[in-house]
Design a protein around this motif. Sequence first.
Motif, PDB file in Angstrom:
ATOM      1  N   GLU A 137     129.853 211.867  79.054  1.00 55.98           N
ATOM      2  CA  GLU A 137     129.264 211.149  80.365  1.00 55.98           C
ATOM      3  C   GLU A 137     129.286 211.427  81.251  1.00 55.98           C
ATOM      4  OE1 GLU A 137     133.244 208.364  80.094  1.00 55.98           O
ATOM      5  OE2 GLU A 137     133.017 207.322  77.726  1.00 55.98           O
ATOM      6  N   ILE A 138     130.169 212.379  81.914  1.00 55.94           N
ATOM      7  CA  ILE A 138     130.336 213.077  82.499  1.00 55.94           C
ATOM      8  C   ILE A 138     129.217 213.963  83.124  1.00 55.94           C
ATOM      9  CG2 ILE A 138     131.670 214.112  84.141  1.00 55.94           C
ATOM     10  CD1 ILE A 138     132.631 211.577  83.142  1.00 55.94           C
ATOM     11  N   THR A 139     128.242 213.254  83.757  1.00 54.07           N
ATOM     12  CA  THR A 139     127.313 214.211  84.143  1.00 54.07           C
ATOM     13  C   THR A 139     126.483 214.699  85.813  1.00 54.07           C
ATOM     14  OG1 THR A 139     125.807 212.686  83.181  1.00 54.07           O
ATOM     15  CG2 THR A 139     125.882 213.918  81.512  1.00 54.07           C
ATOM     16  N   ASP A 140     126.871 213.762  86.255  1.00 54.89           N
ATOM     17  CA  ASP A 140     126.585 213.825  88.046  1.00 54.89           C
ATOM     18  C   ASP A 140     127.764 213.417  88.346  1.00 54.89           C
ATOM     19  OD1 ASP A 140     126.237 211.101  87.075  1.00 54.89           O
ATOM     20  OD2 ASP A 140     124.485 210.635  87.615  1.00 54.89           O
ATOM     21  N   VAL A 141     128.864 213.609  87.678  1.00 56.12           N
ATOM     22  CA  VAL A 141     129.662 213.319  89.292  1.00 56.12           C
ATOM     23  C   VAL A 141     129.834 214.439  90.262  1.00 56.12           C
ATOM     24  CG1 VAL A 141     132.211 213.331  89.403  1.00 56.12           C
ATOM     25  CG2 VAL A 141     131.409 212.080  87.702  1.00 56.12           C
ATOM     26  N   GLY A 142     129.536 215.664  90.207  1.00 53.08           N
ATOM     27  CA  GLY A 142     129.587 216.568  90.848  1.00 53.08           C
ATOM     28  C   GLY A 142     130.500 217.404  90.974  1.00 53.08           C
ATOM     29  N   ILE A 143     131.626 217.613  90.141  1.00 55.64           N
ATOM     30  CA  ILE A 143     132.753 218.425  89.729  1.00 55.64           C
ATOM     31  C   ILE A 143     132.900 218.225  88.323  1.00 55.64           C
ATOM     32  CG2 ILE A 143     135.320 219.126  90.328  1.00 55.64           C
ATOM     33  CD1 ILE A 143     134.041 219.222  93.066  1.00 55.64           C
TER      34      ILE A 143
END
Length: 316
Positions: free
Chosen positions: A207-213
Amino acid sequence: MTPRDLIDPESRGPLDALLDMLPGGFNTIPDIVQRRAVVSGLLGAMEVPDNPNVVKEDRTIPGPDGEPDIAVRIYRPADAAGQLPGVYYIHGGGMILGDIAGEDATATMICDRVGAVVVSVEYRLAPEHPHPAPVEDCYAGLAWTVKNAADLGLDPARLALYGGSAGGGLAIGTALLARDRGGPAITFMMPIYPMIDDRNETPSSHEITDVGIWDRAGNIEAWAWYLGGKDADQYAAPTRAEDLAGLPPAFIDVGTVDLFRDEDIAFAQRLMQAGVPTELHVNPGSYHASENFAPDAALSRRIWDQRIDALRRALA
């Protein structure tokens, strides 16, 4: 709705500001030496006032047998008297970034709010020094801390391991080494959103692909560098441990918008099933290290209050 839409609104501003300055986040800088310099520069630009309640001391101590010496920074309450509880602090950075200086403010705050002697360890980083160098450095520093407890003014019977992200994974790896090597004894461990699974197969890791962190691509890259082409064992990736019995009581927290969410929840459940007293907090709207990027947010204050309370209770 994307994961970014689920971030706590009060915590999102500093993240957006970072991404405006560095689109895509730190992992868009391919050269690891340059990436470290950028991270250190950003951290160094953050003004952190001196805390008169805390006294700091830097020392160099022996590393693992046949390996280089290790740097540690020791934090003591300025009005310390007698033996105080101890916190052995392991910095984060995905096994490839970070240092003592970058987490000086957090270590200082823990020393002040908990009333503990904090020993922060500088371990070798991948890719130059892949596993097991980082966790062996952490174990050597822990052994030194316990051996020199009297000199440090630290009660070895009240000693906690603390670490965030990679530091959380290394805290668990260090606890596994201590268990399997017959010591030192550890009272409590607080792995914060720990990096513990090299397989990247959980739903949140997709899911976490483009949060930035600490997005998926960066995590895959960091694990490849950390393992150096070798298979992971339980001391590198603690989710691979078949037996978690005998580990110290634990406190784990992680955000709902953190790539490590699912591996950390599953690990906490396994600790409980193994008979390890475990406190788990899942913080809605929190991204990876959001309490550090947005320290003034109400969510961040709640996160820190939970941690400090747990450390005080465990080390009382």
